[in-house]
Design an enzyme around this catalytic site. Structure first.
Site, short mmCIF file in Angstrom:
data_model
loop_
_atom_site.label_atom_id
_atom_site.label_comp_id
_atom_site.label_asym_id
_atom_site.label_seq_id
_atom_site.Cartn_x
_atom_site.Cartn_y
_atom_site.Cartn_z
N LYS A 162 0.78 -0.96 0.04
CA LYS A 162 0.28 -0.21 0.15
C LYS A 162 0.78 1.27 -0.03
CE LYS A 162 -3.91 -2.68 2.51
NZ LYS A 162 -4.46 -3.08 3.63
N GLN B 71 -4.68 -1.35 10.27
CA GLN B 71 -4.25 -2.55 8.80
C GLN B 71 -4.97 -2.85 10.20
OE1 GLN B 71 -3.73 -3.73 6.30
NE2 GLN B 71 -3.66 -5.79 6.34
N ASP C 133 -10.32 3.00 4.30
CA ASP C 133 -11.53 1.18 4.10
C ASP C 133 -13.15 1.12 3.83
OD1 ASP C 133 -9.33 -0.32 3.96
OD2 ASP C 133 -8.85 -0.72 6.18
#
Ligand code: GUN
Length: 301
Positions: free
Chosen positions: A55, A99, A122
């Site tokens: 990422k 994460q 997200d």
């Protein structure tokens, strides 16, 4: 019948990434703003480290800022919440990604709820889930389902009205938002899961089958309706042909399924590359909204 068309997620994602890079350059020129994503990793889970690194690499490649916050496993939940509050207040940070999975001593729901919804790259915050479920504008959509939908529309065309869609899996990250997106496209959507009666029969009715259960090669060739579009979200590590070696397998038995399906995503090279490309798109979208600039998401996707 001819073999299925193999959906090239890697190529589609490369195209999307270059459109996002152009959007980033345009925003810099028009508003003097560089989109920035804070990537928060707690602990040393090897798979998470690989994801986070890819990422961060993608952000830099596309001209965006990557703010890396890597912390040891024993970080307290309180300290993580303080960090998130700081990132929420930082105008250079347009998106925040924590994460998952988090260490066991942390409450994931509480941590995700602490992220400002407009910075929730997200799309996991309940406000974004609620906006998506109620069909309102402004939702940040989770990356994997968004990427899957883009591949489906690229393969079948943009008119999905009346198609029967089966989503296998009901996670908050993939299954539920995937079902909402397909419903928005006027598909007739079924969400199946481990307690579903006659899973093969349910799958066999589907024009669009999205498998997101995390069980290697669970969906067999004879579960698939001839000509169906099959999207395999699974990334499972399984023993390889040679002793001691491993390989990646999807949730679909690819070699069987490709003989029946009309189109199918491979693993790897299908949905996987789309997830990161969509994270880049979500970060750009959040930066455009923060700047009051036109949001290019629709045009780019
Ligand atoms: N862990 C596995 N998939 C994801 C994802 O899409 N986002 C985050 N933040 N963590 C994950």
């Amino acid at each position: 019948m001819a073999e299925a068309k193999i959906i090239d997620g890697k190529a589609f994602a490369a195209g999307l990434r270059s459109r996002v890079a152009q959007g980033v350059a345009d925003l810099k020129k028009s508003h003097g703003i560089t989109p920035g994503l804070a990537v928060v990793l707690v602990g040393e889970d090897p798979a998470s480290q690989v994801y986070v690194r890819s990422k961060e690499k993608a952000l830099v490649e596309l001209g965006m800022n990557s703010f890396d916050h890597h912390h040891p496993m024993d970080m307290s939940e309180e300290d993580l919440l303080v960090l998130i509050a700081k990132l929420n207040a930082d105008p250079a940070v347009h998106g925040i990604l924590v994460q998952l999975p988090l260490p066991r001593h942390m409450d994931t729901t509480k941590v995700l709820a602490a992220i400002a919804p407009e910075k929730d790259a997200d799309g996991f915050h309940v406000v974004n889930a609620g906006l998506l479920a109620t069909g309102q504008k402004g939702a940040i959509v989770p990356c994997t389902p968004l990427g899957s939908l883009l591949l489906i529309r690229d393969t079948l065309g943009t008119d999905l009205k009346g198609k029967r869609a089966l989503v296998l899996g009901r996670s908050n990250i993939v299954g539920k938002p995937m079902a909402q997106l397909l419903l928005q496209q006027d598909c007739t959507v079924t969400v199946a899961h481990s307690r579903t009666a006659d899973l093969p029969g349910e799958c066999r009715r589907a024009d669009i089958l999205v498998a997101a259960v995390g069980r290697p090669e669970m969906v067999r060739g004879d579960w698939i309706k001839p000509g169906a579009c099959v999207i395999d979200v699974g990334i499972n590590r399984v023993p390889g042909a040679e002793p001691g070696k491993t390989r990646l397998a999807g949730d679909v038995a690819f070699d069987e399924a490709k003989l029946v399906a009309g189109s199918i995503t491979p693993v790897p090279g299908g949905v996987g590359p789309m997830t990161i490309a969509c994270l880049m798109l979500n970060t750009l979208t959040a930066a455009c909204r923060a700047a009051g600039a036109p949001v290019p998401a629709e045009a780019l996707a």
